[in-house]
Write an enzyme that holds these catalytic residues in place. Structure first.
Site, PDB file in Angstrom:
ATOM      1  N   SER A  59      26.150  57.532   5.656  1.00 26.56           N
ATOM      2  CA  SER A  59      25.423  58.147   5.399  1.00 26.56           C
ATOM      3  C   SER A  59      24.718  57.467   5.776  1.00 26.56           C
ATOM      4  CB  SER A  59      24.453  58.877   3.948  1.00 26.56           C
ATOM      5  OG  SER A  59      25.843  59.461   3.238  1.00 26.56           O
TER       6      SER A  59
HETATM    7  N1  SAH Z   1      28.590  57.799   0.106  1.00 27.08           N
HETATM    8  C1  SAH Z   1      29.485  57.208   1.168  1.00 27.08           C
HETATM    9  C2  SAH Z   1      29.220  58.279   2.611  1.00 27.08           C
HETATM   10  C3  SAH Z   1      30.795  59.517   1.985  1.00 27.08           C
HETATM   11  S1  SAH Z   1      31.178  60.130   3.312  1.00 27.08           S
HETATM   12  C4  SAH Z   1      28.454  55.708   1.504  1.00 27.08           C
HETATM   13  O1  SAH Z   1      28.194  55.358   1.416  1.00 27.08           O
HETATM   14  O2  SAH Z   1      29.211  55.409   2.280  1.00 27.08           O
HETATM   15  C5  SAH Z   1      31.615  60.851   2.235  1.00 27.08           C
HETATM   16  C6  SAH Z   1      33.246  60.565   1.433  1.00 27.08           C
HETATM   17  O3  SAH Z   1      34.007  61.381   0.534  1.00 27.08           O
HETATM   18  C7  SAH Z   1      34.759  60.147   1.949  1.00 27.08           C
HETATM   19  O4  SAH Z   1      34.904  58.850   2.025  1.00 27.08           O
HETATM   20  C8  SAH Z   1      35.874  60.424   1.699  1.00 27.08           C
HETATM   21  O5  SAH Z   1      37.203  60.864   1.659  1.00 27.08           O
HETATM   22  C9  SAH Z   1      35.768  61.131   0.036  1.00 27.08           C
HETATM   23  N2  SAH Z   1      36.227  62.506  -0.784  1.00 27.08           N
HETATM   24  C10 SAH Z   1      36.002  63.632   0.460  1.00 27.08           C
HETATM   25  N3  SAH Z   1      36.425  64.561  -0.917  1.00 27.08           N
HETATM   26  C11 SAH Z   1      36.213  63.974  -1.889  1.00 27.08           C
HETATM   27  C12 SAH Z   1      36.941  64.376  -3.097  1.00 27.08           C
HETATM   28  N4  SAH Z   1      37.859  65.446  -3.236  1.00 27.08           N
HETATM   29  N5  SAH Z   1      37.418  62.988  -3.886  1.00 27.08           N
HETATM   30  C13 SAH Z   1      36.509  61.891  -3.996  1.00 27.08           C
HETATM   31  N6  SAH Z   1      36.726  61.720  -2.214  1.00 27.08           N
HETATM   32  C14 SAH Z   1      36.103  62.400  -2.079  1.00 27.08           C
END
Ligand code: SAH
Length: 211
Positions: A59
């Site tokens: 993000s």
């Molecule tokens: N917090 C992260 C940003 C993540 S982007 C950081 O600091 O880098 C969102 C993430 O959510 C992605 O890696 C995606 O694979 C994950 N995601 C999406 N749906 C999900 C689910 N149902 N359970 C777990 N992870 C999920």
């Protein structure tokens, strides 16, 4: 990364509403370059989202700052994060709370994030591979929950995993262009919620959907 890049970003975040000193300190102390692919390290202190593989993104720092500030965490709290991704947000939360539980559905991302946590000796982060849209019932209730992927509608099942008075920050919206960040607080009965920012997150993918 150069000192000036860090200072420039922190000034920018302050100018855009991140005023909580503990959050600013956590952002300063967490090496974002360690959480992005090597070839993007030079951009790590830019205020932009960056690709991290598997079609996902780390993000934008201003969004991390504002979400973290809205969560009102303290060192006694247990926090659940959904969407570990690079692990950057979890590392920030780890410095501000007692323990972070974080769930990611992409094994490759979770493995890389775990390596970063180990290298930085962040021993208060517990990870799980799987579908975070169901939360982590065995570890509930949580004082705080942060969801870092956009839920199609308000995830009421997660609110039930909050302790009374607990706060969740969650992006909600069907499409890429109509998402809002909500602050949700669990009350003795029910909950209250307010939208506070327009955002663009990757979708929260539940078992049975694709992404
Ligand atoms: N917090 C992260 C940003 C993540 S982007 C950081 O600091 O880098 C969102 C993430 O959510 C992605 O890696 C995606 O694979 C994950 N995601 C999406 N749906 C999900 C689910 N149902 N359970 C777990 N992870 C999920």
């Amino acid at each position: 990364m150069t000192e000036s890049g860090t200072i420039r970003l922190l000034m920018e975040l302050r100018g855009q509403g991140v005023s909580d000193m503990s959050v600013l300190k956590a952002l300063e102390a967490t090496p974002r370059e360690a959480f992005v692919p090597d070839e993007l390290a030079a951009q790590a202190w830019d205020n932009t989202a960056l690709p991290i593989g598997c079609g996902q993104t780390i993000s934008q720092p201003i969004v991390v700052g504002l979400m973290t500030q809205k969560l009102e965490i303290d060192k006694r709290m247990r926090v659940l994060e959904i969407g570990t991704g690079s692990g950057y947000q979890a590392a920030i939360l780890a410095g501000l709370s007692r323990r972070v539980y974080t769930i990611e559905r992409h094994e490759e991302l979770l493995r890389k994030a775990q390596v970063c946590f180990d290298k930085q000796r962040l021993h208060n982060i517990t990870t799980m591979l799987g579908d975070g849209s169901k939360g982590w019932p065995r570890q509930a209730p949580f004082d705080r929950i942060m969801v870092t992927a956009a839920a199609p509608s308000m995830p009421e099942g997660l609110i039930e995993q909050l302790a009374p008075g607990g706060i969740m920050i969650v992006p909600v919206g069907e499409g890429t262009w109509d998402q809002k960040l909500y602050r949700v607080q669990r009350l003795d009965e029910g909950y209250e919620s307010e939208a506070f920012l327009d955002v663009r997150f990757v979708p929260l993918v539940s078992d049975g959907t694709h992404g």
